[in-house]
Design a protein around this motif. Structure first.
Motif, PDB file in Angstrom:
ATOM      1  N   UNK A   1       2.979  -3.874  -8.785  1.00 33.56           N
ATOM      2  CA  UNK A   1       1.521  -3.825  -8.796  1.00 33.56           C
ATOM      3  C   UNK A   1       0.928  -4.394  -7.521  1.00 33.56           C
ATOM      4  N   UNK A   2       1.577  -5.441  -6.975  1.00 31.63           N
ATOM      5  CA  UNK A   2       1.103  -6.004  -5.710  1.00 31.63           C
ATOM      6  C   UNK A   2       1.208  -4.940  -4.613  1.00 31.63           C
ATOM      7  N   UNK A   3       2.311  -4.191  -4.632  1.00 34.87           N
ATOM      8  CA  UNK A   3       2.515  -3.109  -3.658  1.00 34.87           C
ATOM      9  C   UNK A   3       1.452  -2.031  -3.826  1.00 34.87           C
ATOM     10  N   UNK A   4       1.185  -1.671  -5.085  1.00 34.37           N
ATOM     11  CA  UNK A   4       0.193  -0.622  -5.363  1.00 34.37           C
ATOM     12  C   UNK A   4      -1.195  -1.068  -4.888  1.00 34.37           C
ATOM     13  N   UNK A   5      -1.540  -2.350  -5.120  1.00 37.17           N
ATOM     14  CA  UNK A   5      -2.837  -2.855  -4.681  1.00 37.17           C
ATOM     15  C   UNK A   5      -2.950  -2.818  -3.160  1.00 37.17           C
ATOM     16  N   UNK A   6      -1.853  -3.248  -2.493  1.00 36.68           N
ATOM     17  CA  UNK A   6      -1.864  -3.255  -1.024  1.00 36.68           C
ATOM     18  C   UNK A   6      -2.030  -1.836  -0.495  1.00 36.68           C
ATOM     19  N   UNK A   7      -1.324  -0.870  -1.098  1.00 35.41           N
ATOM     20  CA  UNK A   7      -1.432   0.519  -0.650  1.00 35.41           C
ATOM     21  C   UNK A   7      -2.824   1.076  -0.922  1.00 35.41           C
ATOM     22  N   UNK A   8      -3.379   0.719  -2.090  1.00 35.09           N
ATOM     23  CA  UNK A   8      -4.712   1.226  -2.431  1.00 35.09           C
ATOM     24  C   UNK A   8      -5.747   0.706  -1.440  1.00 35.09           C
ATOM     25  N   UNK A   9      -5.518  -0.528  -0.932  1.00 31.24           N
ATOM     26  CA  UNK A   9      -6.459  -1.107   0.025  1.00 31.24           C
ATOM     27  C   UNK A   9      -6.393  -0.453   1.386  1.00 31.24           C
ATOM     28  N   UNK A  10      -5.195   0.047   1.740  1.00 35.60           N
ATOM     29  CA  UNK A  10      -5.027   0.541   3.105  1.00 35.60           C
ATOM     30  C   UNK A  10      -5.101   2.059   3.205  1.00 35.60           C
ATOM     31  N   UNK A  11      -5.057   2.743   2.066  1.00 33.69           N
ATOM     32  CA  UNK A  11      -5.044   4.206   2.137  1.00 33.69           C
ATOM     33  C   UNK A  11      -6.017   4.814   1.139  1.00 33.69           C
ATOM     34  N   UNK A  12      -6.362   6.050   1.379  1.00 33.87           N
ATOM     35  CA  UNK A  12      -7.172   6.759   0.393  1.00 33.87           C
ATOM     36  C   UNK A  12      -6.266   7.230  -0.743  1.00 33.87           C
ATOM     37  N   UNK A  13      -6.840   7.494  -1.891  1.00 25.51           N
ATOM     38  CA  UNK A  13      -6.057   8.014  -3.009  1.00 25.51           C
ATOM     39  C   UNK A  13      -5.513   6.899  -3.879  1.00 25.51           C
ATOM     40  N   UNK A  14      -5.402   7.197  -5.146  1.00 26.63           N
ATOM     41  CA  UNK A  14      -4.904   6.186  -6.087  1.00 26.63           C
ATOM     42  C   UNK A  14      -3.392   6.127  -6.030  1.00 26.63           C
ATOM     43  N   UNK A  15      -2.849   4.993  -6.442  1.00 21.24           N
ATOM     44  CA  UNK A  15      -1.412   4.909  -6.579  1.00 21.24           C
ATOM     45  C   UNK A  15      -0.734   4.419  -5.322  1.00 21.24           C
ATOM     46  N   UNK A  16       0.422   3.764  -5.526  1.00 24.02           N
ATOM     47  CA  UNK A  16       1.200   3.257  -4.408  1.00 24.02           C
ATOM     48  C   UNK A  16       1.934   4.405  -3.728  1.00 24.02           C
TER      49      UNK A  16
END
Lengths: 237, 237
Positions: free
Chosen positions: B80-95
């Motif tokens: 979930x930490x990875x998914x949150x970090x990815x959601x913050x840096x990229x468009x689109x839902x999900x890691x």
């Protein structure tokens, strides 16, 4: 005289006792796990003293090594029988990869404890002697033969025929394997076949071990169909 | 008040003792395997009587369940930490699936015993209670989100870009999953994403578990590169 000790009554008795010890060992593994194996407990079950049993197996590790050897030997025999049957019925050397995959699943389902002893969680404190891996190499040789005989194409191609494309582009990992192929010995298979052989091992183990450990229970889909789809993906069908 | 018992000195002491029991349990697992876990041995190490310890964990199985829950929880948090970090840096839902694969490998290498406790050889005689799988479902939900957000294409496509083809042909296993998708709950992912999520699990587990068990030792190739190639195959890159 490769097995001289079964030629005498004393030798045959010794072989019988060792087989009985191994039967008890498998029962212990099923009941309490390989790490809980106890030669003293087995001696008690057999009505022997601990020291008397130690004349047959010098240590817990020697017993585990023998069980692992038996397991590898059994899988190697299963694969070689399959390869011989395929060689008899078809042109070309080597077993059909799909037949080997099917044989592997049958062998694993037949005795999950045996499968887990060689491919599952390592037994703490146990170290396999060098020569244990010789039979593992024989198993890999049968897989490599089958991969080398398989139709060209990238290993791990998708299952849908519409996407199948012959290719001559080596993947980055194929190139890496080309430089690190000592494990395949003198086998002449190209690096794409080496890659395919590794995927046969890791992908089928991935499905099988999770299935045998009960992870798919209650998920509803048929693990056999997932396994078949993965076997076909490895074959590039 | 979801954790009322840590609000009082008595409750905090109880939580401390349970944590100490778990630390000893992990040491025992490393030394002798999960199946050899003994509450009495832990009590002895902690200078307590067996009955006193049983007030903290009623049975070996309750202790194992707690360790398994901790392990799943730790992996779910990592994902979930990875998914949150990815959601913050990229468009689109999900890691990003590749980021999740990388996080999984780091998590497993960080503590192989923990990995094997949940994905390795089952502990004989132990049955996980129903609710243990709830966190496993959370982990799968993060993977499904990432698979649903991944670019279209068949799961398990080959690594070479030259072979990548978008496709609308469902594989036979996709069709099977379409009829057996209860395990994905109300997740709206198409069956190809469900298939991809299963392959993320089985293929990465296949490589990781054999690597952690030492099967690739001495083979010469770099398991990290095999792992990356498999992660890319799952992503269809």
């Amino acid at each position: 005289m490769s097995k001289p000790d079964t030629q005498t009554p004393r030798g045959r008795y010794r072989a019988q006792v060792r087989e009985e010890v191994k039967r008890h060992a498998w029962e212990q593994i099923a009941a309490a796990g390989a790490s809980a194996l106890s030669l003293n407990a087995i001696a008690k079950q057999m009505g022997m003293s601990g020291p008397a049993l130690y004349r047959y197996f010098a240590s817990r590790d020697e017993l585990i090594t023998e069980l692992i050897r038996d397991a590898y030997r059994s899988l190697a025999d299963t694969f070689r029988a399959r390869a011989r049957a395929d060689a008899g019925s078809k042109a070309g050397a080597g077993a059909d990869l799909g037949d080997l995959a099917h044989a592997l699943r049958g062998w694993a389902l037949d005795d999950p404890q045996r499968y887990f002893l060689i491919y599952g969680t390592p037994v703490p404190g146990y170290r396999a002697p060098e020569d244990t891996t010789r039979t593992a190499s024989e198993i890999m040789a049968v897989i490599l033969d089958a991969c080398a005989a398989a139709p060209a194409g990238s290993p791990g191609s998708p299952a849908s025929p519409a996407e199948k494309l012959p290719t001559t582009h080596p993947s980055p990992f194929d190139a890496h394997l080309d430089a690190h192929r000592a494990w395949a010995g003198p086998h002449p298979a190209p690096s794409s076949a080496l890659h395919r052989a590794l995927l046969f091992w890791t992908r089928l183990h991935g499905v099988l071990s999770l299935e045998l450990a009960g992870h798919f229970a209650g998920m509803g889909f048929d693990p056999a169909q997932l396994y078949t789809a993965e076997a076909e993906a490895v074959m590039g069908r």
